[in-house]
Every structure is written in C-alpha cells, then in structure tokens.
Write a protein that holds these residues in place. Structure first.
Motif, PDB file in Angstrom:
ATOM      1  N   LEU A   1       0.819  -1.208   0.000  1.00  0.00           N
ATOM      2  CA  LEU A   1       0.000   0.000   0.000  1.00  0.00           C
ATOM      3  C   LEU A   1       0.853   1.258   0.000  1.00  0.00           C
ATOM      4  N   GLY A   2       2.056   1.180   0.575  1.00  0.00           N
ATOM      5  CA  GLY A   2       2.950   2.335   0.562  1.00  0.00           C
ATOM      6  C   GLY A   2       3.355   2.708  -0.849  1.00  0.00           C
ATOM      7  N   SER A   3       3.658   1.721  -1.676  1.00  0.00           N
ATOM      8  CA  SER A   3       4.044   2.016  -3.052  1.00  0.00           C
ATOM      9  C   SER A   3       2.856   2.508  -3.866  1.00  0.00           C
ATOM     10  N   ILE A   4       1.684   1.983  -3.595  1.00  0.00           N
ATOM     11  CA  ILE A   4       0.485   2.466  -4.285  1.00  0.00           C
ATOM     12  C   ILE A   4       0.182   3.894  -3.851  1.00  0.00           C
ATOM     13  N   GLY A   5       0.342   4.169  -2.566  1.00  0.00           N
ATOM     14  CA  GLY A   5       0.115   5.523  -2.061  1.00  0.00           C
ATOM     15  C   GLY A   5       1.086   6.523  -2.653  1.00  0.00           C
ATOM     16  N   TYR A   6       2.354   6.133  -2.790  1.00  0.00           N
ATOM     17  CA  TYR A   6       3.311   7.059  -3.398  1.00  0.00           C
ATOM     18  C   TYR A   6       2.993   7.276  -4.865  1.00  0.00           C
ATOM     19  N   GLY A   7       2.577   6.240  -5.543  1.00  0.00           N
ATOM     20  CA  GLY A   7       2.203   6.392  -6.948  1.00  0.00           C
ATOM     21  C   GLY A   7       1.066   7.385  -7.119  1.00  0.00           C
ATOM     22  N   LEU A   8       0.097   7.320  -6.231  1.00  0.00           N
ATOM     23  CA  LEU A   8      -1.012   8.277  -6.291  1.00  0.00           C
ATOM     24  C   LEU A   8      -0.562   9.668  -5.871  1.00  0.00           C
ATOM     25  N   ALA A   9       0.343   9.741  -4.902  1.00  0.00           N
ATOM     26  CA  ALA A   9       0.817  11.045  -4.430  1.00  0.00           C
ATOM     27  C   ALA A   9       1.715  11.723  -5.451  1.00  0.00           C
TER      28      ALA A   9
ATOM     29  N   ALA B   1       8.037  15.709  -4.064  1.00  0.00           N
ATOM     30  CA  ALA B   1       7.938  14.349  -4.596  1.00  0.00           C
ATOM     31  C   ALA B   1       9.028  13.455  -4.018  1.00  0.00           C
ATOM     32  N   LEU B   2      10.231  13.983  -3.880  1.00  0.00           N
ATOM     33  CA  LEU B   2      11.320  13.180  -3.322  1.00  0.00           C
ATOM     34  C   LEU B   2      11.113  12.888  -1.843  1.00  0.00           C
ATOM     35  N   ILE B   3      10.561  13.839  -1.109  1.00  0.00           N
ATOM     36  CA  ILE B   3      10.235  13.594   0.298  1.00  0.00           C
ATOM     37  C   ILE B   3       9.196  12.486   0.401  1.00  0.00           C
ATOM     38  N   GLY B   4       8.226  12.499  -0.495  1.00  0.00           N
ATOM     39  CA  GLY B   4       7.220  11.443  -0.500  1.00  0.00           C
ATOM     40  C   GLY B   4       7.800  10.087  -0.856  1.00  0.00           C
ATOM     41  N   LEU B   5       8.861  10.071  -1.652  1.00  0.00           N
ATOM     42  CA  LEU B   5       9.504   8.814  -2.012  1.00  0.00           C
ATOM     43  C   LEU B   5      10.319   8.254  -0.841  1.00  0.00           C
ATOM     44  N   VAL B   6      10.958   9.119  -0.074  1.00  0.00           N
ATOM     45  CA  VAL B   6      11.849   8.692   0.997  1.00  0.00           C
ATOM     46  C   VAL B   6      11.087   8.399   2.290  1.00  0.00           C
ATOM     47  N   ALA B   7       9.987   9.069   2.520  1.00  0.00           N
ATOM     48  CA  ALA B   7       9.247   8.945   3.787  1.00  0.00           C
ATOM     49  C   ALA B   7       8.844   7.512   4.134  1.00  0.00           C
ATOM     50  N   PRO B   8       8.328   6.704   3.211  1.00  0.00           N
ATOM     51  CA  PRO B   8       7.975   5.330   3.607  1.00  0.00           C
ATOM     52  C   PRO B   8       9.171   4.503   4.070  1.00  0.00           C
ATOM     53  N   PHE B   9      10.349   4.775   3.517  1.00  0.00           N
ATOM     54  CA  PHE B   9      11.532   4.024   3.942  1.00  0.00           C
ATOM     55  C   PHE B   9      11.998   4.468   5.323  1.00  0.00           C
TER      56      PHE B   9
END
Length: 78
Positions: free
Chosen positions: A14-22, A66-74
């Motif tokens: 769900l994290g990857s799906i959420g980032y894709g939507l974000a 966008a980059l913050i959104g990519l790094v935040a789940p990790f």
C-alpha cells in the motif's frame, strides 16, 4: 495464520500504491509551472531571465515534495 500473512503483505504494498497516487500532484504542479512560464515568456520576452529563474525555483520546490514522499515510507517503515 496465513490470512494474517496475506494482510501484512498487502499492507506493505500500500505504501508504493500511495506514493504512486501522491506523485500525481507534483506532476501536475510541474506541468502548470512550465506551462504558465512559457506563456509568460511569450507575453513578455524581455523578462526571460526573471521568469526562467522563478520557473526553475518552483520546479525545484515541487520536485522536493515528490522526493520527500519517495523517501518517507523508507524512513518511517509505513
């Protein structure tokens, strides 16, 4: 027990799906920035340097989100 494993596995994706939507938001933002910048340069070519500088600043700030959104789940193990 296998149901719990399936639910846990689906929550990780769900994290990857959420980032894709974000990522749609910054994509739209970049399109608006450059579209309006080109329109402004066409209307007032003598202000090219200032308009270009502001366009690039807006682009950098939008892509930073966008980059913050990519790094935040990790970082937060969402």
């Amino acid at each position: 027990m296998s149901v719990l494993a399936e639910v846990t596995g689906s929550l990780n994706s769900l994290g990857s799906i959420g980032y894709g939507l974000a990522a749609i938001g910054p994509g739209i933002g970049v399109g608006i920035i450059f579209g309006q910048g080109v329109q402004a340069i066409a209307r007032q070519p003598e202000a090219y340097g200032l308009i270009r500088q502001n366009m690039l600043l807006g682009f950098v700030l939008t892509e930073a989100l966008a980059l913050i959104g990519l790094v935040a789940p990790f970082m937060f193990n969402l």
